[in-house]
Design an enzyme around this catalytic site. Structure first.
Site, short mmCIF file in Angstrom:
data_model
loop_
_atom_site.label_atom_id
_atom_site.label_comp_id
_atom_site.label_asym_id
_atom_site.label_seq_id
_atom_site.Cartn_x
_atom_site.Cartn_y
_atom_site.Cartn_z
N GLN A 37 0.84 -1.20 0.00
CA GLN A 37 0.00 0.00 0.00
C GLN A 37 0.88 1.25 0.00
OE1 GLN A 37 -3.59 -0.61 2.83
NE2 GLN A 37 -1.93 -1.83 3.67
N ASN A 38 2.16 1.05 0.22
CA ASN A 38 3.10 2.16 0.31
C ASN A 38 3.47 2.68 -1.07
OD1 ASN A 38 3.02 1.66 3.05
ND2 ASN A 38 4.92 0.47 3.06
N HIS A 83 -1.29 1.25 -4.67
CA HIS A 83 -1.69 2.65 -4.55
C HIS A 83 -0.78 3.58 -5.33
CE1 HIS A 83 -3.90 1.50 -0.60
NE2 HIS A 83 -4.60 1.22 -1.67
N ALA A 96 8.56 -3.95 12.74
CA ALA A 96 8.68 -4.94 11.65
C ALA A 96 10.12 -5.05 11.15
CB ALA A 96 7.75 -4.55 10.49
N SER A 135 -2.76 -0.90 9.29
CA SER A 135 -3.91 -0.83 10.21
C SER A 135 -5.09 -1.58 9.61
CB SER A 135 -4.31 0.63 10.44
OG SER A 135 -4.62 1.23 9.19
N ASN A 164 3.25 -6.13 13.68
CA ASN A 164 2.74 -4.78 13.95
C ASN A 164 3.17 -4.39 15.35
OD1 ASN A 164 0.87 -2.51 14.41
ND2 ASN A 164 -0.16 -3.24 12.54
N THR A 165 3.30 -3.09 15.60
CA THR A 165 3.61 -2.65 16.96
C THR A 165 2.35 -2.73 17.83
OG1 THR A 165 3.21 -0.43 16.05
CG2 THR A 165 5.52 -1.05 16.44
C1 BV8 Z 1 -11.76 2.51 -3.82
C2 BV8 Z 1 -1.97 6.56 -1.83
C3 BV8 Z 1 -13.63 2.27 -5.16
C4 BV8 Z 1 -1.98 8.04 -1.57
C5 BV8 Z 1 -3.68 5.61 -0.37
C6 BV8 Z 1 -16.10 6.74 -0.18
C7 BV8 Z 1 -15.93 6.83 -1.55
C8 BV8 Z 1 -15.11 5.96 -2.24
C9 BV8 Z 1 -14.40 5.01 -1.54
C10 BV8 Z 1 -14.55 4.96 -0.17
C11 BV8 Z 1 -15.40 5.78 0.50
N1 BV8 Z 1 -15.34 5.45 1.84
C12 BV8 Z 1 -14.48 4.44 2.01
C13 BV8 Z 1 -14.00 4.13 0.81
C14 BV8 Z 1 -13.01 3.16 0.52
C15 BV8 Z 1 -11.66 3.87 0.65
C16 BV8 Z 1 -11.14 3.58 2.02
O1 BV8 Z 1 -10.71 2.47 2.26
N2 BV8 Z 1 -11.19 4.58 2.91
C17 BV8 Z 1 -10.70 4.35 4.26
C18 BV8 Z 1 -10.13 5.66 4.82
C19 BV8 Z 1 -11.88 3.86 5.09
N3 BV8 Z 1 -10.83 3.28 -0.36
C20 BV8 Z 1 -10.64 3.92 -1.50
O2 BV8 Z 1 -11.07 5.00 -1.77
C21 BV8 Z 1 -9.83 3.12 -2.53
N4 BV8 Z 1 -10.54 3.06 -3.76
O3 BV8 Z 1 -12.35 2.06 -2.89
O4 BV8 Z 1 -12.25 2.55 -5.07
C22 BV8 Z 1 -14.06 3.05 -6.31
C23 BV8 Z 1 -14.43 2.34 -7.44
C24 BV8 Z 1 -14.86 3.07 -8.53
C25 BV8 Z 1 -14.88 4.48 -8.47
C26 BV8 Z 1 -14.45 5.15 -7.33
C27 BV8 Z 1 -14.03 4.44 -6.23
C28 BV8 Z 1 -8.51 3.80 -2.75
C29 BV8 Z 1 -7.70 3.75 -1.48
C30 BV8 Z 1 -6.28 4.22 -1.77
C31 BV8 Z 1 -6.01 5.51 -1.04
N5 BV8 Z 1 -4.60 5.87 -1.23
N6 BV8 Z 1 -2.37 5.87 -0.61
C32 BV8 Z 1 -0.91 8.44 -0.59
O5 BV8 Z 1 -0.21 7.58 -0.02
O6 BV8 Z 1 -0.74 9.67 -0.41
S1 BV8 Z 1 -4.10 4.86 1.05
C33 BV8 Z 1 -2.91 5.28 2.18
O7 BV8 Z 1 -3.48 5.12 3.45
C34 BV8 Z 1 -1.77 4.33 2.15
O8 BV8 Z 1 -1.39 3.95 0.88
C35 BV8 Z 1 -2.27 3.19 2.98
O9 BV8 Z 1 -2.96 2.28 2.19
C36 BV8 Z 1 -3.24 3.86 3.88
C37 BV8 Z 1 -2.61 3.91 5.22
O10 BV8 Z 1 -2.82 2.63 5.74
P1 BV8 Z 1 -1.62 1.87 6.42
O11 BV8 Z 1 -0.56 1.62 5.42
O12 BV8 Z 1 -2.21 0.70 7.09
O13 BV8 Z 1 -1.03 2.91 7.44
P2 BV8 Z 1 -1.65 3.35 8.85
O14 BV8 Z 1 -0.93 4.57 9.27
O15 BV8 Z 1 -3.14 3.33 8.77
O16 BV8 Z 1 -1.24 2.14 9.81
C38 BV8 Z 1 0.14 1.92 10.10
C39 BV8 Z 1 0.18 0.62 10.86
O17 BV8 Z 1 1.53 0.29 11.13
C40 BV8 Z 1 -0.52 0.70 12.21
O18 BV8 Z 1 -1.27 -0.49 12.40
C41 BV8 Z 1 0.65 0.77 13.20
O19 BV8 Z 1 0.31 0.14 14.42
C42 BV8 Z 1 1.70 -0.01 12.47
N7 BV8 Z 1 3.09 0.35 12.78
C43 BV8 Z 1 3.60 1.58 13.06
N8 BV8 Z 1 4.94 1.49 13.21
C44 BV8 Z 1 5.29 0.19 12.98
C45 BV8 Z 1 4.11 -0.54 12.71
N9 BV8 Z 1 4.11 -1.86 12.45
C46 BV8 Z 1 5.30 -2.50 12.45
N10 BV8 Z 1 6.48 -1.87 12.70
C47 BV8 Z 1 6.51 -0.54 12.97
N11 BV8 Z 1 7.68 0.07 13.24
#
Ligand code: BV8
Length: 307
Positions: free
Chosen positions: A106-107, A126, A290, A244, A268-269
């Protein structure tokens, strides 16, 4: 390592040795140790904007200068960062001859590629900070692997975080030069005119980052390639690393693998005790960074290949 955790690790590694088809789903937590902020942790704020609010088509339409400064900051940070031991462990797993292994990331930071994961075994679902696309409907201009930083003179200087005293803040945004922790204070962004932003060399319209924003669909071709791998045969093991699991459709892959009988290992942490304690059938949980837990856990296979 406690006896219980040791038992869990030994069980996992025994399953790993017998696994022939493995998938990894990775998120921002994998790059945390490389100094890149996650989306939902305390570092999930950039200049007091919520990163999620900036990763949308509407944000770009309303203020492309703000969004370009956000992405210029992330491009700069990713270029300054280095792949960590977690990225390297997954890259080495992709070289193990006896295993079919793909990484779904996803990164958008490019660190898995820089760690040595072959592109044909890596799905950047992504997109990438280093791809650029024209915003004009009729223009197909795309620029891959553009590492120019800053992309335009006006974007220069916006990538650094400065606290009120004018001292440069580390990329984390939560500690200053002498290590004292400071909360991310609001630091204003520049007001940039569209003419100062990246322009398409083919048609002159605005370029945008080649990433998938919230509300945008993912590449069907890429999704089909991933489906092809998953449907080709049983998946023995899914590694869920530093995510997450809140973003769709990425988060759907874990359930699909489990439904097909695959076992899951979470790195995960932040993991529930019940998972760490092995109370969830078919799921292992390894709590920690990780960059440390992944190389340890994968050692039985990756020690077969040179780094
Ligand atoms: C889609 C690129 C359908 C950009 C990213 C309303 C309208 C449309 C869609 C939606 C909607 N409502 C919800 C949705 C679905 C939506 C979605 O999922 N929303 C979420 C917020 C609920 N999804 C979408 O929109 C996707 N498209 O559904 O298309 C569609 C079909 C036709 C027409 C239209 C639409 C597109 C989603 C892609 C978004 N782009 N990234 C950019 O990066 O700037 S997502 C972006 O956020 C990242 O790429 C990543 O995927 C996400 C972050 O998530 P994580 O990577 O998990 O990071 P996070 O900080 O959350 O968690 C970190 C984790 O690591 C934690 O658990 C932490 O504990 C842990 N951690 C921390 N340190 C460590 C560790 N673990 C181990 N070691 C460590 N040291």
């Amino acid at each position: 390592m406690s006896t219980r955790l040791n038992k869990s690790m030994m069980e996992f590694q025994d399953h790993l040795r017998h696994s022939k088809r493995i998938v990894a789903l990775v998120g921002a937590g994998l790059s945390a140790s490389s100094g890149l902020p996650t989306f939902r942790g305390s570092q999930g704020l950039w200049k007091n904007f919520n990163m999620i609010d900036l990763a949308t088509p509407d944000a770009f339409y309303i203020d492309p200068g703000l969004v370009w400064q956000f992405y210029s900051y992330r491009r700069h940070a990713a270029l300054k960062a280095h792949p960590n031991s977690g990225h390297l462990a997954l890259a080495r797993l992709s070289q193990v001859p006896s295993v079919e292994f793909v990484t779904i990331t996803q990164n958008v930071d490019g660190l898995s590629i820089r760690a040595g994961t072959p592109r044909h075994k890596l799905h950047e679902i992504h997109g990438s900070l280093f791809d650029l696309r024209c915003t004009s409907f009729g223009c197909n201009y795309v620029d891959h692997d553009n590492f120019v930083d800053p992309l335009t003179p006006a974007l220069g200087g916006t990538e650094e975080e400065f606290d009120r005293s004018g001292r440069k803040r580390s990329m984390h945004g939560d500690e200053d030069t002498d290590g004292a922790s400071v909360s991310p204070e609001f630091t204003p962004v520049k007001q940039l005119d569209d003419s100062e932003l990246p322009r398409c060399p083919a048609c002159g319209d605005l370029l945008r980052p080649g990433v998938v924003w919230f509300g945008e669909s993912l590449s069907l071709q890429l999704l089909n390639r991933i489906d092809g791998f998953i449907e080709q045969g049983p998946i023995d093991l899914m590694l869920v690393v530093g995510t997450s699991g809140t973003v769709y459709p990425a988060n759907g892959y874990v359930d699909r693998v489990r439904y097909k009988g695959g076992k899951v290992a979470i790195f995960n942490t932040d993991i529930e005790d019940s998972v760490v304690d092995g109370q969830q059938e078919g799921v292992w949980g390894f709590r920690g960074d990780a960059a440390e837990t992944l190389p340890q856990a994968l050692d039985p296979l990756i020690s077969q290949v040179c780094p």
